[in-house]
Design an enzyme around this catalytic site. Sequence first.
Site, PDB file in Angstrom:
ATOM      1  N   ASP A  51      14.578  -0.664  -6.190  1.00  0.00           N
ATOM      2  CA  ASP A  51      14.274  -1.907  -5.492  1.00  0.00           C
ATOM      3  C   ASP A  51      15.244  -2.135  -4.341  1.00  0.00           C
ATOM      4  OD1 ASP A  51      12.415  -4.029  -5.384  1.00  0.00           O
ATOM      5  OD2 ASP A  51      13.835  -5.406  -6.322  1.00  0.00           O
ATOM      6  N   CYS A 142       3.591  -7.844  -2.045  1.00  0.00           N
ATOM      7  CA  CYS A 142       4.946  -7.952  -2.576  1.00  0.00           C
ATOM      8  C   CYS A 142       5.333  -9.416  -2.775  1.00  0.00           C
ATOM      9  CB  CYS A 142       5.935  -7.247  -1.654  1.00  0.00           C
ATOM     10  SG  CYS A 142       7.613  -7.188  -2.314  1.00  0.00           S
ATOM     11  N   TYR A 146       4.453 -10.742  -7.032  1.00  0.00           N
ATOM     12  CA  TYR A 146       5.687 -11.102  -7.734  1.00  0.00           C
ATOM     13  C   TYR A 146       5.696 -12.577  -8.120  1.00  0.00           C
ATOM     14  CZ  TYR A 146       8.322  -6.777  -7.691  1.00  0.00           C
ATOM     15  OH  TYR A 146       8.759  -5.501  -7.967  1.00  0.00           O
ATOM     16  N   TYR A 170      11.738 -15.005  -9.673  1.00  0.00           N
ATOM     17  CA  TYR A 170      10.411 -14.944  -9.063  1.00  0.00           C
ATOM     18  C   TYR A 170       9.496 -16.081  -9.514  1.00  0.00           C
ATOM     19  CZ  TYR A 170      11.927 -10.446  -7.382  1.00  0.00           C
ATOM     20  OH  TYR A 170      12.627  -9.457  -6.748  1.00  0.00           O
ATOM     21  N   GLU A 212       2.319  -1.570  -5.824  1.00  0.00           N
ATOM     22  CA  GLU A 212       3.119  -2.434  -6.688  1.00  0.00           C
ATOM     23  C   GLU A 212       3.018  -1.983  -8.146  1.00  0.00           C
ATOM     24  OE1 GLU A 212       5.311  -4.725  -6.073  1.00  0.00           O
ATOM     25  OE2 GLU A 212       5.043  -4.670  -3.899  1.00  0.00           O
TER      26      GLU A 212
END
Length: 227
Positions: A51, A142, A146, A170, A212
């Site tokens: 990440d 993204c 999330y 998140y 993802e």
Amino acid sequence: MHPDTIPQSWSARLWQAIEPTYTAILAHPFVTGLTDGGLDETAFAQYVAQDVHYLNDYARALAIVAAKAPTLADTAMFSRHAAEVFDVELGLHNELLPELGLDAATLRAAPVTPTTRAYTSYLLATTYSGTFADGLAAVLPCYWIYARVGAALQQRGSPDRRYQRWIDSYAGEDFAATVAEVLDLTDRVGPTLSAADEASARGHFVVTAKYEWMFFDAAYRREQWPI
């Protein structure tokens, strides 16, 4: 106008295109392992390491989208989001590293895995060579996935404080507000697109949503280069 005849927003139509992918993400053992505590910490450590690599290029992709944005306000928004990647998301990594027995130097030395390389290369190529709508659609999963995953996992909670910290970041109101800004812009842009341009952008949205899923899966498998 009858409710059935009211046209859907562009964001709603985009989400319909990735609903099966999102469902698969929620069912993936990496994601379910965050809430039941069963995720091996080595898989989570690999996720965090990758990440870091991903977000370095994601911030660059956001900067490219910012440069192509239709208004100065939109440019400022994406520029701010690019800066927040460093301040907020990489800050989360710094909190998690000691609890995973890792340090920043170790992460920087970790090789970029095939999936990370493919995803970031696709993002940079699309944002650089495509239209603003193409770039917007490519970076949107993204943000949006999330936020949706964070909200779903927040309802379940986690017995592992490291995983709970990740979920909280998140599922928070600040991140939700950031995503809402991008979705508002998405729904302003959608009606301005020709059918061909909309189809092109939607195609990029679908691809990066699949990336993802692949990103979680690669960490779960501790993916490495085969040769």
